[in-house]
Design a protein around this motif. Structure first.
Motif, PDB file in Angstrom:
ATOM      1  N   GLY A 197       0.810  -1.206   0.000  1.00  0.00           N
ATOM      2  CA  GLY A 197       0.000   0.000   0.000  1.00  0.00           C
ATOM      3  C   GLY A 197       0.845   1.258   0.000  1.00  0.00           C
ATOM      4  N   GLN A 198       2.015   1.176   0.603  1.00  0.00           N
ATOM      5  CA  GLN A 198       2.868   2.353   0.711  1.00  0.00           C
ATOM      6  C   GLN A 198       3.283   2.878  -0.664  1.00  0.00           C
ATOM      7  OE1 GLN A 198       5.413   2.216   4.055  1.00  0.00           O
ATOM      8  NE2 GLN A 198       6.821   3.771   3.322  1.00  0.00           N
ATOM      9  N   GLU A 199       3.624   1.977  -1.596  1.00  0.00           N
ATOM     10  CA  GLU A 199       3.963   2.450  -2.937  1.00  0.00           C
ATOM     11  C   GLU A 199       2.749   3.060  -3.619  1.00  0.00           C
ATOM     12  OE1 GLU A 199       5.749   1.267  -7.301  1.00  0.00           O
ATOM     13  OE2 GLU A 199       4.568  -0.198  -6.188  1.00  0.00           O
ATOM     14  N   GLY A 200       1.583   2.453  -3.426  1.00  0.00           N
ATOM     15  CA  GLY A 200       0.368   3.002  -4.020  1.00  0.00           C
ATOM     16  C   GLY A 200       0.102   4.429  -3.561  1.00  0.00           C
ATOM     17  N   LEU A 201       0.243   4.671  -2.267  1.00  0.00           N
ATOM     18  CA  LEU A 201       0.030   6.012  -1.724  1.00  0.00           C
ATOM     19  C   LEU A 201       1.064   6.991  -2.272  1.00  0.00           C
ATOM     20  CD1 LEU A 201      -0.656   5.004   1.985  1.00  0.00           C
ATOM     21  CD2 LEU A 201      -2.361   5.768   0.315  1.00  0.00           C
ATOM     22  N   GLN A 202       2.308   6.555  -2.305  1.00  0.00           N
ATOM     23  CA  GLN A 202       3.382   7.426  -2.777  1.00  0.00           C
ATOM     24  C   GLN A 202       3.173   7.817  -4.247  1.00  0.00           C
ATOM     25  OE1 GLN A 202       6.712   5.695  -4.434  1.00  0.00           O
ATOM     26  NE2 GLN A 202       6.560   7.670  -5.437  1.00  0.00           N
ATOM     27  N   LEU A 250      -7.831  10.529  -1.820  1.00  0.00           N
ATOM     28  CA  LEU A 250      -6.935   9.383  -1.717  1.00  0.00           C
ATOM     29  C   LEU A 250      -7.337   8.624  -0.461  1.00  0.00           C
ATOM     30  CD1 LEU A 250      -4.528   7.581  -2.261  1.00  0.00           C
ATOM     31  CD2 LEU A 250      -3.038   9.368  -1.317  1.00  0.00           C
ATOM     32  N   SER A 251      -7.954   7.474  -0.638  1.00  0.00           N
ATOM     33  CA  SER A 251      -8.514   6.710   0.460  1.00  0.00           C
ATOM     34  C   SER A 251      -7.589   5.552   0.836  1.00  0.00           C
ATOM     35  CB  SER A 251      -9.894   6.168   0.067  1.00  0.00           C
ATOM     36  OG  SER A 251     -10.488   5.458   1.131  1.00  0.00           O
ATOM     37  N   ASP A 252      -6.969   5.663   2.005  1.00  0.00           N
ATOM     38  CA  ASP A 252      -6.044   4.650   2.522  1.00  0.00           C
ATOM     39  C   ASP A 252      -6.835   3.685   3.394  1.00  0.00           C
ATOM     40  OD1 ASP A 252      -4.120   3.182   3.857  1.00  0.00           O
ATOM     41  OD2 ASP A 252      -2.976   4.917   4.559  1.00  0.00           O
ATOM     42  N   GLU A 253      -7.025   2.453   2.887  1.00  0.00           N
ATOM     43  CA  GLU A 253      -7.908   1.493   3.549  1.00  0.00           C
ATOM     44  C   GLU A 253      -7.141   0.265   4.038  1.00  0.00           C
ATOM     45  OE1 GLU A 253     -11.609   1.058   1.358  1.00  0.00           O
ATOM     46  OE2 GLU A 253     -11.346   3.033   0.433  1.00  0.00           O
ATOM     47  N   ALA A 254      -5.920   0.509   4.535  1.00  0.00           N
ATOM     48  CA  ALA A 254      -5.033  -0.582   4.932  1.00  0.00           C
ATOM     49  C   ALA A 254      -5.633  -1.480   6.012  1.00  0.00           C
ATOM     50  CB  ALA A 254      -3.697  -0.012   5.409  1.00  0.00           C
ATOM     51  N   TYR A 255      -6.417  -0.900   6.917  1.00  0.00           N
ATOM     52  CA  TYR A 255      -6.914  -1.656   8.079  1.00  0.00           C
ATOM     53  C   TYR A 255      -8.378  -2.055   7.915  1.00  0.00           C
ATOM     54  CZ  TYR A 255      -2.632   0.251  10.083  1.00  0.00           C
ATOM     55  OH  TYR A 255      -1.318   0.585  10.320  1.00  0.00           O
ATOM     56  N   GLU A 256      -8.828  -2.209   6.685  1.00  0.00           N
ATOM     57  CA  GLU A 256     -10.250  -2.411   6.405  1.00  0.00           C
ATOM     58  C   GLU A 256     -10.860  -3.611   7.125  1.00  0.00           C
ATOM     59  OE1 GLU A 256     -11.034  -3.551   2.341  1.00  0.00           O
ATOM     60  OE2 GLU A 256      -9.101  -4.523   2.142  1.00  0.00           O
ATOM     61  N   ALA A 296      -1.221 -10.658   7.387  1.00  0.00           N
ATOM     62  CA  ALA A 296       0.112 -10.723   8.016  1.00  0.00           C
ATOM     63  C   ALA A 296       1.199 -10.899   6.963  1.00  0.00           C
ATOM     64  CB  ALA A 296       0.169 -11.865   9.038  1.00  0.00           C
ATOM     65  N   MET A 297       1.147 -10.077   5.918  1.00  0.00           N
ATOM     66  CA  MET A 297       2.070 -10.169   4.783  1.00  0.00           C
ATOM     67  C   MET A 297       2.903  -8.888   4.661  1.00  0.00           C
ATOM     68  SD  MET A 297      -0.473 -12.018   1.995  1.00  0.00           S
ATOM     69  CE  MET A 297       0.696 -11.944   0.629  1.00  0.00           C
ATOM     70  N   THR A 298       3.301  -8.308   5.773  1.00  0.00           N
ATOM     71  CA  THR A 298       3.991  -7.016   5.722  1.00  0.00           C
ATOM     72  C   THR A 298       5.251  -7.056   4.861  1.00  0.00           C
ATOM     73  OG1 THR A 298       4.981  -7.614   7.861  1.00  0.00           O
ATOM     74  CG2 THR A 298       3.102  -6.112   7.901  1.00  0.00           C
ATOM     75  N   GLY A 299       6.024  -8.115   4.966  1.00  0.00           N
ATOM     76  CA  GLY A 299       7.277  -8.203   4.223  1.00  0.00           C
ATOM     77  C   GLY A 299       7.119  -8.622   2.774  1.00  0.00           C
ATOM     78  N   TRP A 300       5.927  -8.982   2.358  1.00  0.00           N
ATOM     79  CA  TRP A 300       5.695  -9.421   0.985  1.00  0.00           C
ATOM     80  C   TRP A 300       5.601  -8.236   0.022  1.00  0.00           C
ATOM     81  CZ3 TRP A 300       3.599 -14.598  -0.431  1.00  0.00           C
ATOM     82  CH2 TRP A 300       3.704 -15.524   0.628  1.00  0.00           C
ATOM     83  N   ARG A 301       5.284  -7.057   0.538  1.00  0.00           N
ATOM     84  CA  ARG A 301       5.153  -5.836  -0.247  1.00  0.00           C
ATOM     85  C   ARG A 301       4.181  -6.021  -1.415  1.00  0.00           C
ATOM     86  NH1 ARG A 301       4.931  -3.704   3.014  1.00  0.00           N
ATOM     87  NH2 ARG A 301       5.112  -1.670   2.010  1.00  0.00           N
ATOM     88  N   LEU A 302       2.924  -6.254  -1.067  1.00  0.00           N
ATOM     89  CA  LEU A 302       1.890  -6.470  -2.070  1.00  0.00           C
ATOM     90  C   LEU A 302       0.658  -5.644  -1.713  1.00  0.00           C
ATOM     91  CD1 LEU A 302       0.928  -8.043  -4.596  1.00  0.00           C
ATOM     92  CD2 LEU A 302       0.108  -9.838  -3.057  1.00  0.00           C
ATOM     93  N   GLY A 303       0.208  -4.857  -2.677  1.00  0.00           N
ATOM     94  CA  GLY A 303      -0.993  -4.058  -2.488  1.00  0.00           C
ATOM     95  C   GLY A 303      -1.623  -3.754  -3.834  1.00  0.00           C
ATOM     96  N   TYR A 304      -2.682  -2.962  -3.818  1.00  0.00           N
ATOM     97  CA  TYR A 304      -3.332  -2.590  -5.071  1.00  0.00           C
ATOM     98  C   TYR A 304      -4.056  -1.261  -4.911  1.00  0.00           C
ATOM     99  CZ  TYR A 304      -7.242  -5.045  -2.747  1.00  0.00           C
ATOM    100  OH  TYR A 304      -8.181  -5.485  -1.847  1.00  0.00           O
ATOM    101  N   LEU A 305      -4.197  -0.611  -6.032  1.00  0.00           N
ATOM    102  CA  LEU A 305      -4.785   0.721  -6.111  1.00  0.00           C
ATOM    103  C   LEU A 305      -5.978   0.649  -7.053  1.00  0.00           C
ATOM    104  CD1 LEU A 305      -2.680   3.914  -6.681  1.00  0.00           C
ATOM    105  CD2 LEU A 305      -4.477   3.342  -8.311  1.00  0.00           C
ATOM    106  N   VAL A 306      -7.072   1.318  -6.686  1.00  0.00           N
ATOM    107  CA  VAL A 306      -8.318   1.209  -7.442  1.00  0.00           C
ATOM    108  C   VAL A 306      -8.913   2.594  -7.670  1.00  0.00           C
ATOM    109  CG1 VAL A 306     -10.624   0.172  -7.499  1.00  0.00           C
ATOM    110  CG2 VAL A 306      -8.765  -1.010  -6.305  1.00  0.00           C
TER     111      VAL A 306
END
Length: 389
Positions: free
Chosen positions: A95-100, A192-198, A229-239
């Motif tokens: 998610g961090q890259e998506g936000l950036q 910009l909606s950050d929904e990391a903890y949805e 629990a995939m913090t180190g996998w660095r996987l997210g998506y932007l919609v």
């Protein structure tokens, strides 16, 4: 680049490690927002299967169709967001890259966000994109002052909205989100909606995404880090419903990282699609988080002088006010760190309020994402003894 800083939370963690080595004592670690549980085995197995299939070549720009289809299904069934196709989605490195990428999209323009605000926004995204970022403080009970918000929104390019909220644990209600979207629509301001903890919500509360509303100028960012629990996998998506935005952001993602590894995306697709295993793992996480939250909240609330305006509804943070314990006769800089250092000397690591902006500087953030019940109770004992010695 010289204006970018490491998150102060990382600096705090390094300070704690140094003190632990120097003193030989143990610390109760309330400072990191990283789930302590292991990645569920069904997701690990899916990654191994993808590797065995030889999915190790260059990835498809913007994301693999397998993962995108799984995301579309998840958004429909869980978030009640429909009418999307693969071109509405960009797969990103967390998610961090998506936000950036979104901050960079509006480079040099004005943005607005509620304070307290996640430290990476202030230390990383804002200087990287040279954003003119205006903080709109929440009230003491973490409610919204809509007049202040509208005054700043008038000439802003976008609003950064994070719900469930880091560091307060607030969930912005459906009614609050609707009012926020109405204000942004009035001035044609992007969201910009950050929904990391949805998925981390308590007491029957549920996350409401602005993407559910009729407004195209919304970019929502999701991550696998917290739910799975995939913090180190660095996987997210932007919609976004605005395909012009996603097509531009896809180019930014390609330029920056050349895409997310295909085998990681296949594991992500399994994480979303295997709803039986997903429910089992999320339910297990949430059962433990609920007990931790209640124990920490009630324990802090029982300590005279600590102010807790509301019980957190989501995420895994509590953000109490320690103003009563801060001396009036010391400098402003000393006041910011006074209680933080006092607790650190007692072996309790937290995050001081000034990490989260210009307001709430006598608050401390407590994360219970990695602390078990025994550690929480020991931490509470240390806090009680230190503050009322």
């Amino acid at each position: 680049m010289e204006n970018i800083s490491l998150s102060p939370i990382v600096a705090i963690s390094e300070e704690v490690n140094r003190k632990a080595i120097e003193t030989g004592r143990d610390f109760i670690l309330f400072q990191r927002g990283e789930i302590g549980f292991q990645t569920p085995q069904y997701i690990i197995d899916a990654l191994a299967d993808a590797l065995r299939q030889g999915l190790t070549k260059y990835p498809i720009s913007g994301g693999h169709i397998k993962l995108k289809n799984a995301i579309i299904q998840k958004l429909s069934s869980f978030n009640n967001i429909t009418g999307l196709d693969p071109d509405n989605i960009v797969v990103v490195h967390g998610g961090q890259e998506g936000l950036q990428l979104v901050f960079k999209l509006f480079e040099g323009q004005k943005a607005v966000g509620f304070a307290p605000v996640w430290s990476c926004v202030l230390e990383n995204f804002v200087p990287y994109s040279r954003t003119d970022f205006k903080q709109v403080p929440l009230e003491k009970d973490f409610s919204i002052n809509y007049e202040l918000l509208e005054e700043e929104i008038k000439d802003a390019a976008f609003l950064y909205l994070n719900s469930p909220h880091n560091p307060t644990g607030k969930i912005f209600s459906k009614e609050e989100v609707e009012k926020i979207v109405d204000i942004c629509r009035k001035y044609d301001t992007y969201i910009l909606s950050d929904e990391a903890y949805e998925r981390i919500t308590f007491d029957g509360n549920s996350h409401f995404s602005p993407m559910q509303l009729d407004y195209d100028n919304i970019i929502a960012v999701y991550t696998f880090s917290k739910t799975y629990a995939m913090t180190g996998w660095r996987l997210g998506y932007l919609v976004s419903r605005n395909k012009k935005l996603t097509s531009i952001i896809k180019l930014g993602d390609y330029t920056q990282t050349a895409g997310v590894p295909t085998y990681t995306q296949f594991a992500g697709a399994e994480a979303l699609s295997n709803t039986k295993m997903e429910k089992e793992s999320v339910d297990n996480f949430m059962k433990e988080f609920s007990v931790r939250r209640d124990t920490l909240y009630e324990g802090l609330k029982s300590i005279d002088g600590i102010k807790l305006p509301v019980k957190p509804e989501g995420a895994f943070y509590i953000f109490p006010d320690f103003s009563e314990f801060v001396p009036k006769d010391i400098s402003a800089e000393e006041r910011k760190l006074f209680v933080y250092h006092k607790l650190l000397d007692a072996g309790v690591a937290t995050v001081y309020g000034s990490c989260f902006g210009n307001y709430f500087q006598n608050n401390l953030r407590f994360s219970y994402s990695t602390t078990n019940l025994q550690q929480i109770e020991e931490g509470l004992n240390r806090i009680r003894k230190t503050l009322h010695a």
